[in-house]
Structures are given as structure tokens and as C-alpha cells.
Design an enzyme around this catalytic site. Structure first.
Site, PDB file in Angstrom:
ATOM      1  N   CYS A  53     -10.570  -3.607  -3.873  1.00 38.07           N
ATOM      2  CA  CYS A  53      -9.584  -4.585  -4.360  1.00 38.07           C
ATOM      3  C   CYS A  53     -10.283  -5.846  -4.857  1.00 38.07           C
ATOM      4  O   CYS A  53      -9.891  -6.423  -5.884  1.00 38.07           O
ATOM      5  CB  CYS A  53      -8.574  -4.911  -3.267  1.00 38.07           C
ATOM      6  SG  CYS A  53      -7.466  -3.525  -2.951  1.00 38.07           S
TER       7      CYS A  53
ATOM      8  N   GLU B 155       0.356   5.233   0.593  1.00 36.54           N
ATOM      9  CA  GLU B 155      -0.596   6.251   1.042  1.00 36.54           C
ATOM     10  C   GLU B 155      -0.203   7.629   0.528  1.00 36.54           C
ATOM     11  O   GLU B 155       0.880   7.821  -0.046  1.00 36.54           O
ATOM     12  CB  GLU B 155      -0.686   6.214   2.570  1.00 36.54           C
ATOM     13  CG  GLU B 155      -1.213   4.862   3.037  1.00 36.54           C
ATOM     14  CD  GLU B 155      -1.487   4.777   4.525  1.00 36.54           C
ATOM     15  OE1 GLU B 155      -0.991   5.625   5.295  1.00 36.54           O
ATOM     16  OE2 GLU B 155      -2.206   3.830   4.924  1.00 36.54           O
TER      17      GLU B 155
ATOM     18  N   GLU C  58      -3.021  -4.769  -2.938  1.00 37.35           N
ATOM     19  CA  GLU C  58      -3.513  -5.682  -3.979  1.00 37.35           C
ATOM     20  C   GLU C  58      -3.626  -4.968  -5.322  1.00 37.35           C
ATOM     21  O   GLU C  58      -3.286  -5.509  -6.374  1.00 37.35           O
ATOM     22  CB  GLU C  58      -4.899  -6.232  -3.618  1.00 37.35           C
ATOM     23  CG  GLU C  58      -4.968  -6.977  -2.305  1.00 37.35           C
ATOM     24  CD  GLU C  58      -5.331  -6.068  -1.138  1.00 37.35           C
ATOM     25  OE1 GLU C  58      -4.728  -4.983  -1.015  1.00 37.35           O
ATOM     26  OE2 GLU C  58      -6.191  -6.446  -0.343  1.00 37.35           O
TER      27      GLU C  58
ATOM     28  N   CYS D  82     -10.125  -5.297   0.776  1.00 37.97           N
ATOM     29  CA  CYS D  82     -11.253  -4.353   0.797  1.00 37.97           C
ATOM     30  C   CYS D  82     -12.122  -4.540  -0.447  1.00 37.97           C
ATOM     31  O   CYS D  82     -11.747  -5.236  -1.406  1.00 37.97           O
ATOM     32  CB  CYS D  82     -10.741  -2.918   0.891  1.00 37.97           C
ATOM     33  SG  CYS D  82     -10.109  -2.264  -0.668  1.00 37.97           S
TER      34      CYS D  82
ATOM     35  N   ASN E 206       0.839  -1.196   0.000  1.00 37.84           N
ATOM     36  CA  ASN E 206       0.000   0.000   0.000  1.00 37.84           C
ATOM     37  C   ASN E 206       0.877   1.249   0.000  1.00 37.84           C
ATOM     38  O   ASN E 206       1.931   1.298   0.643  1.00 37.84           O
ATOM     39  CB  ASN E 206      -1.035   0.002   1.135  1.00 37.84           C
ATOM     40  CG  ASN E 206      -0.493  -0.331   2.504  1.00 37.84           C
ATOM     41  OD1 ASN E 206       0.597  -0.865   2.642  1.00 37.84           O
ATOM     42  ND2 ASN E 206      -1.258  -0.014   3.518  1.00 37.84           N
TER      43      ASN E 206
ATOM     44  N   CYS F  76      -4.141   0.568  -2.456  1.00 38.60           N
ATOM     45  CA  CYS F  76      -3.945  -0.644  -1.651  1.00 38.60           C
ATOM     46  C   CYS F  76      -2.872  -1.542  -2.264  1.00 38.60           C
ATOM     47  O   CYS F  76      -2.556  -1.439  -3.463  1.00 38.60           O
ATOM     48  CB  CYS F  76      -5.239  -1.441  -1.589  1.00 38.60           C
ATOM     49  SG  CYS F  76      -6.561  -0.680  -0.652  1.00 38.60           S
TER      50      CYS F  76
HETATM   51  N1  THU Z   1      -5.333  -1.550   2.571  1.00 39.92           N
HETATM   52  C1  THU Z   1      -4.769  -2.356   1.626  1.00 39.92           C
HETATM   53  O1  THU Z   1      -3.629  -2.157   1.209  1.00 39.92           O
HETATM   54  N2  THU Z   1      -5.505  -3.404   1.161  1.00 39.92           N
HETATM   55  C2  THU Z   1      -6.770  -3.695   1.558  1.00 39.92           C
HETATM   56  O2  THU Z   1      -7.410  -4.563   0.985  1.00 39.92           O
HETATM   57  C3  THU Z   1      -7.331  -2.998   2.710  1.00 39.92           C
HETATM   58  C4  THU Z   1      -6.672  -1.719   3.081  1.00 39.92           C
HETATM   59  C5  THU Z   1      -4.552  -0.408   3.052  1.00 39.92           C
HETATM   60  C6  THU Z   1      -5.055   0.945   2.614  1.00 39.92           C
HETATM   61  C7  THU Z   1      -4.493   1.847   3.683  1.00 39.92           C
HETATM   62  O3  THU Z   1      -3.175   2.216   3.321  1.00 39.92           O
HETATM   63  C8  THU Z   1      -4.427   0.973   4.921  1.00 39.92           C
HETATM   64  O4  THU Z   1      -4.548  -0.367   4.460  1.00 39.92           O
HETATM   65  C9  THU Z   1      -5.511   1.253   5.933  1.00 39.92           C
HETATM   66  O5  THU Z   1      -6.766   1.232   5.353  1.00 39.92           O
END
Ligand code: THU
Length: 131
Positions: free
Chosen positions: A90, A44, A55, A87, A42, A53
Site C-alpha cells: 500500500c 479478502e 488503502e 503495509c 479490505n 487492502c
Molecule cells: N490490510 C489492509 O487492509 N491494509 C494494510 O495496510 C495492511 C493489511 C488487510 C489485508 C488483510 O485483509 C488483513 O488486513 C490482514 O492482513
């Protein structure tokens, strides 16, 4: 590549995560039929909605490198106590290319469970829905 090895690659990606806001690193590893693995973490952003994210990082790497029809499995790893379930965004992005994909979901202690995208997203909306 074994499931365990793919999960290990997802865990390795935790180190690459850029998570100054959530402090919640996620790693992913997408395995293709020819053995190629596309990893992701991920990333940000100060404009929170621009975050991507792990994935979807892996998905974009695979598709942009010409791999979209041969996905075998994705591993997703986090450091939390709970399994790091993907999530909704994804799931949707993965569904576009591999509705029956094998999904390995890991938690911080290294345990992982196996499921499928169709199980995580029944009655999904995909390319066939537009026909
Ligand atoms: N996140 C992911 O990388 N993948 C997911 O499927 C769920 C959430 C990340 C996004 C963000 O950087 C952190 O987790 C908190 O939501």
C-alpha cells in the site's frame, strides 16, 4: 474536512470490510483537494493472495474516477491495540501518486497519529526513478 472527520470516515468503512479469513477489518479514506473522499475497505478472497487492502481499494477508486494528482491525506483505521500501519504494498501504491502524502494512522480506541508517506517510505522507488 478535518483530520478527525477523515479518520471517522476510515472507521465507518470497517463495517464494509470482507474479512472472513483474517477477521482483521481495515478502513481507509483518501481526501482530494476538492473535498472528494474516496473510501476503501479490505476485501479478502478464498485464494488469499487475491485479497486487496483497504488503502489500495481507495486508491483504485480514486484513480479510476479521475483523481490522481490532488491527494491531500489518507486515513487508515483498524480495531487493534496498535496503530494500523499501512503495509509495504500500500505504501508503494500510494507513493506512485503522492510521495509526500499526509497519512493519519488510527487504532481501535480512536487515537490517531499523523505522519507522511515520505517518512514511512524514505528513498522510495517511483515514477521519477525511471527517468
Ligand atoms: N490490510 C489492509 O487492509 N491494509 C494494510 O495496510 C495492511 C493489511 C488487510 C489485508 C488483510 O485483509 C488483513 O488486513 C490482514 O492482513
Amino acid at each position: 474536512m478535518t483530520d478527525q472527520q477523515l479518520v471517522a470516515k476510515a472507521f465507518e468503512m470497517l463495517e464494509r470490510s470482507y474479512v472472513p479469513y483474517s477477521c482483521f477489518p481495515v478502513g481507509a479514506a483518501l481526501l482530494c483537494a476538492d473535498g472528494t473522499v474516496f473510501t476503501g475497505c479490505n476485501v479478502e478472497n478464498a485464494a488469499y493472495g487475491s485479497t486487496i487492502c483497504a488503502e489500495r481499494t481507495a486508491v483504485l477508486k480514486a484513480v479510476s474516477e479521475g483523481h490522481k494528482d490532488d491527494w491531500q491525506a489518507i486515513a487508515i483505521a483498524g480495531r487493534g491495540e496498535d496503530y494500523c500501519w499501512p503495509c509495504g504494498s500500500c505504501r508503494q501504491m500510494l507513493y506512485e501518486f503522492a510521495p509526500d502524502l499526509k497519512v493519519l494512522v488510527a487504532r481501535g480506541n480512536g487515537d490517531f497519529v499523523e505522519t507522511t508517506l515520505s517518512e514511512l517510505m524514505p528513498h522510495g522507488f517511483g515514477p521519477k526513478s525511471l527517468k
